[in-house]
Design a protein around this motif. Structure first.
Motif: not given
Lengths: 368, 493
Positions: A1, A3-5, A7, A9, A166, A169, B5, B40, B44, B48, B54, B56-58, B60-61
């Motif tokens: 997947m 990640l949205r971040i 970009r 980064r 289910p 599980p 569940p 992530e 932020f 979501p 940038w 936020f990228g920093m 995240f790193e």
């Protein structure tokens, strides 16, 4: 997947690279970066990337902490909003360390110096086989068990058998469900390169000269490593006689006495003929000296060795002349007059640390 | 990913127990995420999605790196929103998940009921997404670099808002202005017969007088009329901004106000959530097989690394202390004036108002009023609180005091305005040259000049004319100015 971040980064990495580029000329002539290398990662100090705010000076006022200790005892308490620098310090000069990979560094080097990519010589490739765990089989050691596939099969089986609930599980793989990773062989062409550094360690080469060689060779390594998958590096030192040494000795050895450059070229020629098949290897000899050679007779011998034995097998032959207070610098003039029109011989004069930038561009700028 | 569940079962049980205890929260949506996704979301600020930037990228790193080295692990992340959204890390053990769920219900109750959160936008997740879309649109239109540079400049000013504005009746976001319509200037005349008037009141003198009065009035007609603490709002109204730039300032300002109460109630909010997770876990949700793990987690969360101040620990203990005191009637003049140590310690009137009191406290207080009201010398002593200070002579940070009054004063001081300098706009036509003058409300701490310089540089980019700040350094009055290239100091005589 994805990640949205990602970009944000990427953008951050770009800004970091930008900062490195801005100060690249300084970085190139600084030796300290080499000391910060750890495997494939280099940490580089750059001016801070930070969003400044109005804030109180660091060592002003106090804070509240918790714990034992008498009044007057030292405490390692962090202040609220602990920062760097002191009030009244040179503003905006806070440093910040970022880690970049050698590949990124090479990329920056390439972009800044406008270095062309090297096309490895067509025939100088050998087939290389490597084993990779890409296959799957039903038996194998537990350490190679492919859990995801195993459990998927178990789940399928349980659903088919109607034993899967289910709400509770539980999936229990049985012998038949087990899947293991298996090796499969793949072959790919590979280009190899060897760098041979030669350095004059006679009395006239001082510490400063050696430091220049060290920094310059760091950048050459970085670039060529980026261009070739496999790189071997050999070191030769010489005064009146030559011998092969390890990396550490190469940079720290100090000899005295005269200089016979031909001794190094002879040893180089011997190593190349004995150990490196011209058809498989890209060969890069680099020679650094202050240009003082033992008489013109030896220089003639050098030129002959180069013409007959070294240049035909090398991708390019590089000579860097580091200026020293004692050297005459004659050797550079001799080479330049002999190999005026030969693109395979690249010479460069390095007056001081600031000359490293241009010198690297000269050496690596041809894309040989 | 939705809950498994088993987690769903536990969520429902914990939720029901929390409701039974009197907690009143927004519905909480739990999401199960991998550690990467958690990092992530944390980068932020819990949301979501955010506008592209940038930093936020920093963040995240940094988070990924410290996670990879095992230095830190994000436990709980919950957004003040209706419904609240919280995240669980899928690789955590069951005991962690229960603990986080219990803790999160505490936070959500706090968000919903504490008055300092009363003004916050409860649809902030949507708003943040809308902000992201607006910024992206500006970037598409005007170029990423250009918009990003402007965002950088404004973010540098994001803490310059007015915490009191949210309680104003006037929600119109107006800056105090002098009245537009003023009575025409009346120049005083000496009474005279009509035919003598031109001689008694010569027109040239009257005109001179009128001009003088006009100048005086102009002097008084300042913008802003009163010092304005919401610097961002002031810039929206009066800085020479293009529409998209106004929009950016507006977005950053709105987000700043949204996050403000979380800063104002850090100790209380964490204390309250911790109070509830410890209660729910030990009274109800903990399985016997999990006791050791649970104890270990708690030890981690509430640890006091030597010398540090742990808001979770202090908040939790203070809530417990309040509950104990109000259960036993340890409040009011009689208790306060009691000087018999023994009697005071064993004071118990069987009042039983503890629970009621802590619910009231979580509704009406913020960190400053909370500590101001409920911090007692006994509590300080028990929690081993002390004041530390940098000693110029020994060049190290030392414990300087353990006296209750000093600890309390220091604690309240460092919480005032979130520990940040208080700054107002006082003039927008400084020196009659359209330059901006700020004033630092100096309360004993000097500004960090390195940061001030960089921040002033960013302010200048927004104002586009030279900017100045009035402050004190080492007790001496100074004005620092930035004109876009140079930063200079002026001594105020």
């Amino acid at each position: 997947m994805v990640l949205r971040i990602e970009r944000d980064r990427q953008r951050f990495r770009e800004i970091v690279k930008g900062k490195i580029k801005q100060n690249f000329r300084d970085f190139i002539s600084q030796g300290e970066m080499i000391g910060r290398q750890d495997g494939k990662i280099v940490s580089i100090p750059i001016p801070q990337i930070d969003l400044p705010r109005f804030r109180h000076g660091k060592n002003q006022g106090g804070g509240v902490g918790q714990g034992d200790g008498e009044v007057g005892d030292e405490t390692n308490a962090g202040q609220p909003g602990d920062g760097h620098g002191h009030a009244g310090d040179a503003p905006g000069q806070h440093m910040f360390e970022v880690e970049v990979t050698l590949d990124e560094l090479a990329q920056i080097l390439g972009e800044e110096l406008e270095l062309p990519n090297i096309e490895p010589k067509g025939e100088k490739q050998i087939q290389d086989s490597s084993d990779r765990y890409t296959g799957i089989r039903t038996t194998g050691p537990e350490s190679l068990r492919h859990s995801k596939r195993t459990y998927k099969r178990a789940l399928k089986r349980q659903i088919a058998a109607g034993t899967y609930d289910p709400r509770d599980p539980r999936i229990i793989p049985i012998r038949d469900d087990m899947r293991y990773r298996a090796r499969s062989e793949s072959t790919s062409p590979r280009a190899n390169a060897v760098i041979i550094y030669m350095m004059d360690v006679s009395g006239s080469m001082g510490d400063e000269q050696k430091e220049i060689v060290r920094i310059e060779s760091f950048w050459i390594d970085t670039w060529l490593r980026n261009q070739y998958k496999e790189i071997e590096i050999r070191y030769i030192v010489h005064d009146a006689a030559a011998r092969e040494v390890d990396r550490h000795t190469f940079y720290h050895l100090r000899e005295s006495g005269g200089t016979k450059i031909s001794s190094a070229y002879q040893l180089l020629s011997k190593i190349l003929t004995e150990e490196y098949d011209v058809n498989e290897w890209n060969i890069y000899p680099f020679h650094f000296s202050d240009g003082d050679n033992w008489g013109s007779g030896d220089t003639e011998l050098c030129v002959r060795l180069m013409e007959e034995q070294l240049i035909p097998v090398s991708n390019q032959f590089c000579y860097g002349q580091v200026e020293s207070p004692y050297g005459s610098g004659q050797f550079l003039k001799d080479l330049r007059s002999h190999f005026k029109d030969d693109g395979r011989v690249v010479t460069s004069n390095i007056p001081d640390k600031n000359g490293i930038y241009e010198s690297i561009r000269t050496f690596l700028g041809k894309g040989n | 990913m939705s809950l498994t569940p088993e987690l769903t079962v536990w969520r429902d049980k914990i939720r029901a127990y929390a409701v039974g205890q009197g907690l009143d929260f927004f519905e909480v949506v739990f999401e199960l995420l991998s550690w990467e996704q958690i990092n992530e979301v944390a980068a932020f600020g819990g949301f979501p999605s955010r506008y592209p930037h940038w930093r936020f990228g920093m963040e995240f790193e940094h988070l990924s790196k410290s996670h990879a080295y095992g230095l830190s692990k994000i436990y709980e992340l919950v957004i003040n929103n209706d419904p609240s959204v919280a995240y669980l890390q899928e690789s955590n053990e069951m005991v962690d998940q229960k603990l986080v769920m219990a803790h999160v219900y505490g936070h959500s109750d706090f968000f919903k009921n504490n008055i300092f959160f009363g003004h916050t936008n409860r649809k902030m997740i949507d708003t943040m997404a809308a902000h992201a879309a607006r910024v992206r649109r500006h970037m598409d239109r005007f170029g990423q670099e250009k918009v990003e540079d402007f965002i950088d400049a404004v973010l540098s000013l994001e803490n310059l808002i007015d915490p009191n504005r949210v309680f104003l009746d006037d929600k119109s976001n107006r800056v105090a202005l002098p009245p537009e319509e003023e009575e025409p200037i009346q120049v005083g005349r000496i009474r005279a017969k009509e035919y003598l008037d031109p001689f008694v009141n010569p027109p040239s003198v009257l005109e001179e007088e009128r001009q003088r009065l006009e100048r005086e009035r102009e002097e008084r007609r300042r913008i802003p009329e009163r010092p304005e603490r919401d610097v961002l709002l002031f810039l929206i109204h009066f800085a020479p901004l293009e529409r998209w730039q106004q929009d950016i300032v507006d977005i950053i300002r709105e987000e700043s106000y949204y996050f403000l109460p979380q800063m104002q109630t850090k100790i209380m909010n964490e204390g309250w959530a911790s109070y509830w997770h410890t209660k729910i876990m030990t009274e109800f949700a903990l399985d016997a097989s999990e006791v050791l793990d649970y104890a270990e987690k708690c030890a981690g969360v509430f640890s006091m690394p030597p010398g540090n101040f742990n808001p979770y620990k202090v908040g939790l203990e203070l809530f417990r202390d309040i509950e104990r005191r109000w259960d036993r009637g340890q409040f009011g003049p009689a208790w306060q004036e009691c000087e018999d140590y023994e009697a005071k310690a064993n004071w118990d009137l069987g009042t039983g108002k503890g629970k009621e009191k802590i619910f009231e406290v979580r509704r009406l207080y913020n960190d400053i009023t909370f500590l101001d009201t409920f911090l007692t010398p006994e509590f300080c002593n028990q929690q081993q609180l002390f004041v530390h200070r940098y000693n110029e002579r020994t060049r190290r940070r030392e414990i300087s005091d353990r006296e209750f009054d000093m600890v309390k004063a220091q604690l309240l001081g460092s919480l005032t305005n979130g520990g940040q300098p208080i700054i107002h706009v006082v003039e927008s036509n400084y020196e009659n040259r359209g330059e901006l003058l700020l004033e630092h409300d100096h309360q004993g701490l000097d500004l960090d000049l390195g940061y001030a310089r960089a921040t002033m540089g960013n302010l200048q980019k927004v104002w586009r004319r030279p900017v100045h700040i009035h402050t004190y350094v080492d007790g001496k009055e100074r004005i620092y100015s930035h004109d876009g290239s140079d930063f200079k100091e002026t001594v105020v005589a």
